[in-house]
Design a protein around this motif. Structure first.
Motif, mmCIF file in Angstrom:
data_model
loop_
_atom_site.group_PDB
_atom_site.id
_atom_site.type_symbol
_atom_site.label_atom_id
_atom_site.label_comp_id
_atom_site.label_asym_id
_atom_site.label_seq_id
_atom_site.Cartn_x
_atom_site.Cartn_y
_atom_site.Cartn_z
ATOM 1 N N GLY A 148 0.804 -1.204 0.000
ATOM 2 C CA GLY A 148 0.000 0.000 0.000
ATOM 3 C C GLY A 148 0.842 1.260 0.000
ATOM 4 O O GLY A 148 2.021 1.267 -0.360
ATOM 5 N N ARG A 149 0.245 2.348 0.444
ATOM 6 C CA ARG A 149 0.901 3.655 0.446
ATOM 7 C C ARG A 149 0.383 4.474 1.610
ATOM 8 O O ARG A 149 -0.511 4.043 2.341
ATOM 9 N N ARG A 150 0.959 5.664 1.771
ATOM 10 C CA ARG A 150 0.525 6.552 2.839
ATOM 11 C C ARG A 150 -0.138 7.788 2.247
ATOM 12 O O ARG A 150 0.268 8.297 1.204
ATOM 13 N N TYR A 151 -1.171 8.246 2.949
ATOM 14 C CA TYR A 151 -1.914 9.445 2.567
ATOM 15 C C TYR A 151 -1.729 10.482 3.660
ATOM 16 O O TYR A 151 -1.742 10.138 4.852
ATOM 17 N N GLU A 152 -1.604 11.747 3.254
ATOM 18 C CA GLU A 152 -1.452 12.801 4.253
ATOM 19 C C GLU A 152 -2.820 13.297 4.688
ATOM 20 O O GLU A 152 -3.626 13.752 3.864
ATOM 21 N N ILE A 153 -3.089 13.178 5.978
ATOM 22 C CA ILE A 153 -4.350 13.620 6.574
ATOM 23 C C ILE A 153 -4.010 14.557 7.719
ATOM 24 O O ILE A 153 -3.422 14.149 8.721
ATOM 25 N N ASN A 154 -4.362 15.834 7.566
ATOM 26 C CA ASN A 154 -4.120 16.831 8.611
ATOM 27 C C ASN A 154 -2.661 16.842 9.070
ATOM 28 O O ASN A 154 -2.369 16.892 10.272
ATOM 29 N N GLY A 155 -1.754 16.759 8.102
ATOM 30 C CA GLY A 155 -0.338 16.846 8.410
ATOM 31 C C GLY A 155 0.301 15.554 8.855
ATOM 32 O O GLY A 155 1.505 15.531 9.145
ATOM 33 N N LYS A 156 -0.454 14.460 8.923
ATOM 34 C CA LYS A 156 0.076 13.159 9.309
ATOM 35 C C LYS A 156 -0.084 12.182 8.146
ATOM 36 O O LYS A 156 -1.086 12.194 7.432
ATOM 37 N N ARG A 157 0.913 11.321 7.981
ATOM 38 C CA ARG A 157 0.854 10.302 6.935
ATOM 39 C C ARG A 157 0.296 9.009 7.512
ATOM 40 O O ARG A 157 0.814 8.491 8.510
ATOM 41 N N LEU A 158 -0.757 8.506 6.877
ATOM 42 C CA LEU A 158 -1.435 7.298 7.341
ATOM 43 C C LEU A 158 -1.341 6.211 6.276
ATOM 44 O O LEU A 158 -1.608 6.456 5.092
ATOM 45 N N ALA A 159 -0.981 5.001 6.706
ATOM 46 C CA ALA A 159 -0.787 3.883 5.788
ATOM 47 C C ALA A 159 -2.107 3.191 5.495
ATOM 48 O O ALA A 159 -2.900 2.912 6.407
ATOM 49 N N LEU A 160 -2.336 2.893 4.218
ATOM 50 C CA LEU A 160 -3.554 2.197 3.793
ATOM 51 C C LEU A 160 -3.218 1.279 2.634
ATOM 52 O O LEU A 160 -2.454 1.647 1.745
ATOM 53 N N TYR A 161 -3.802 0.084 2.655
ATOM 54 C CA TYR A 161 -3.658 -0.875 1.566
ATOM 55 C C TYR A 161 -5.039 -1.344 1.159
ATOM 56 O O TYR A 161 -5.839 -1.762 2.009
ATOM 57 N N ARG A 162 -5.318 -1.299 -0.126
ATOM 58 C CA ARG A 162 -6.624 -1.707 -0.634
ATOM 59 C C ARG A 162 -6.456 -2.753 -1.723
ATOM 60 O O ARG A 162 -5.448 -2.807 -2.412
ATOM 61 N N ASP A 163 -7.485 -3.564 -1.876
ATOM 62 C CA ASP A 163 -7.508 -4.567 -2.933
ATOM 63 C C ASP A 163 -8.966 -4.870 -3.229
ATOM 64 O O ASP A 163 -9.866 -4.503 -2.461
ATOM 65 N N GLY A 164 -9.223 -5.560 -4.326
ATOM 66 C CA GLY A 164 -10.583 -5.878 -4.696
ATOM 67 C C GLY A 164 -11.293 -4.669 -5.272
ATOM 68 O O GLY A 164 -10.719 -3.586 -5.419
ATOM 69 N N GLU A 165 -12.563 -4.878 -5.588
ATOM 70 C CA GLU A 165 -13.353 -3.780 -6.142
ATOM 71 C C GLU A 165 -14.820 -3.984 -5.803
ATOM 72 O O GLU A 165 -15.257 -5.073 -5.456
#
Length: 309
Positions: free
Chosen positions: A11-28
């Motif tokens: 997965g990757r990290r997204y910046e939310i309110n100045g913090k990077r949060l890790a998320l991994y997604r799969d499927g649809e």
């Protein structure tokens, strides 16, 4: 922490309110299934269920702030802060509501708070051996004193204890791919106090917050109780007291399931609390399929079947 050092194995990290949060997604497809780990655990520990859920729909693992591969955050946190953060992360990742929230232990508190705050975002709830704000109403009288004993200051772990944990985790997650297994183990060992820090506000904040938050929305709910021997409790209690503790938790979870019209309570007789999701992939994947299927039938206008016992 450099960008490379903090990069999650998947997965990757997204910046939310100045913090990077890790998320991994799969499927649809939808509703997306979002896993909320228990205290001290991280998203990748639910990789087995993520893979099964991804066969059905969009499946999401993430690390809340202060855990796993997300940026450090002061702990403990309010359940509302965690719920709002998750909602913003899912929006940033362009994963539309509604969601089936699968919360384990502390993660179940956060899933319930999310449902209280954003009921229209929730298609179903899967709560795995959840805690509860009224837990002492169901447990033996000795439970409060026992909790104080277990919550006493925990000393730093020794190098020998860390190595024992490394071996145990490697065995527990032996089916995980090597690219995930090594980083997962080292992350858990490096951040071993996270679970203690996250749960430090149960009595002071979290219980009152859930009580004041109101009822759960009328969505399908499945609550599981782990009835197997708890290795941590075994250090402090006799077999008889542990049996009575389990009976109290069973009653508490049954009452939680009964609090909504389509609530179902089930047990995993040989599962322990911390890792019940590892040895029961098939049963829990079936429960996820039931919740996803119910949401889709509702969306198609075909009605909602009651979940079976």
């Amino acid at each position: 922490m450099t960008d490379e050092a903090g990069k999650p194995p998947l997965g990757r990290r997204y910046e939310i309110n100045g913090k990077r949060l890790a998320l991994y997604r799969d499927g649809e497809g939808g509703p997306a299934v979002v896993f909320l780990p228990g205290a001290g655990l991280v998203g990748l520990e639910f990789l087995n269920l993520r893979e099964r859920a991804a066969e059905l729909t969009t499946s999401v693992l993430y690390d809340r702030g202060g855990t796993g591969w997300s940026d450090a955050t002061e702990l403990p946190r309010s359940a509302e802060a965690v719920a709002v953060e998750l909602r913003e992360l899912l929006r940033a990742a362009e994963i539309p509501a509604p969601y089936v929230l699968a919360g384990h232990s502390l993660g179940a508190f956060y899933a319930r708070r999310y449902a209280q705050l954003f009921p229209g975002d929730v298609a179903g709830l899967l709560l795995l051996d959840p805690g509860h704000e009224d837990i002492y109403d169901y447990l033996p009288a000795e439970a409060a004193a026992l909790n104080e004993q277990m919550s006493a200051d925990v000393p730093e772990v020794t190098a020998e204890q860390l190595e024992q944990s490394r071996v145990a985790l490697a065995e527990l997650y032996a089916a995980w791919p090597d690219s995930v297994l090594g980083p997962l183990i080292e992350n858990r060992l490096a951040l071993w106090r996270t679970g203690l820090d996250e749960t430090a506000n149960f009595e002071s904040e979290l219980y009152g917050e859930l009580r004041a938050g109101g009822a759960l929305p009328d969505v399908p709910l499945i609550v599981y109780t782990a009835m197997g021997r708890n290795p941590y409790w075994a250090q402090f209690v006799s077999g008889d007291l542990e049996r009575r503790l389990h009976e109290g938790l069973h009653s508490m979870h049954a009452a939680l399931a009964a609090s909504v019209p389509r609530g179902v309570h089930r047990t995993l007789d040989d599962a322990s609390h911390q890792y019940l999701h590892v040895g029961h992939t098939d049963e829990l994947a079936t429960a996820i399929g039931e919740l996803v299927g119910n949401s889709r039938r509702r969306g198609s206008g075909a009605g909602i079947d009651n979940l079976g016992e």
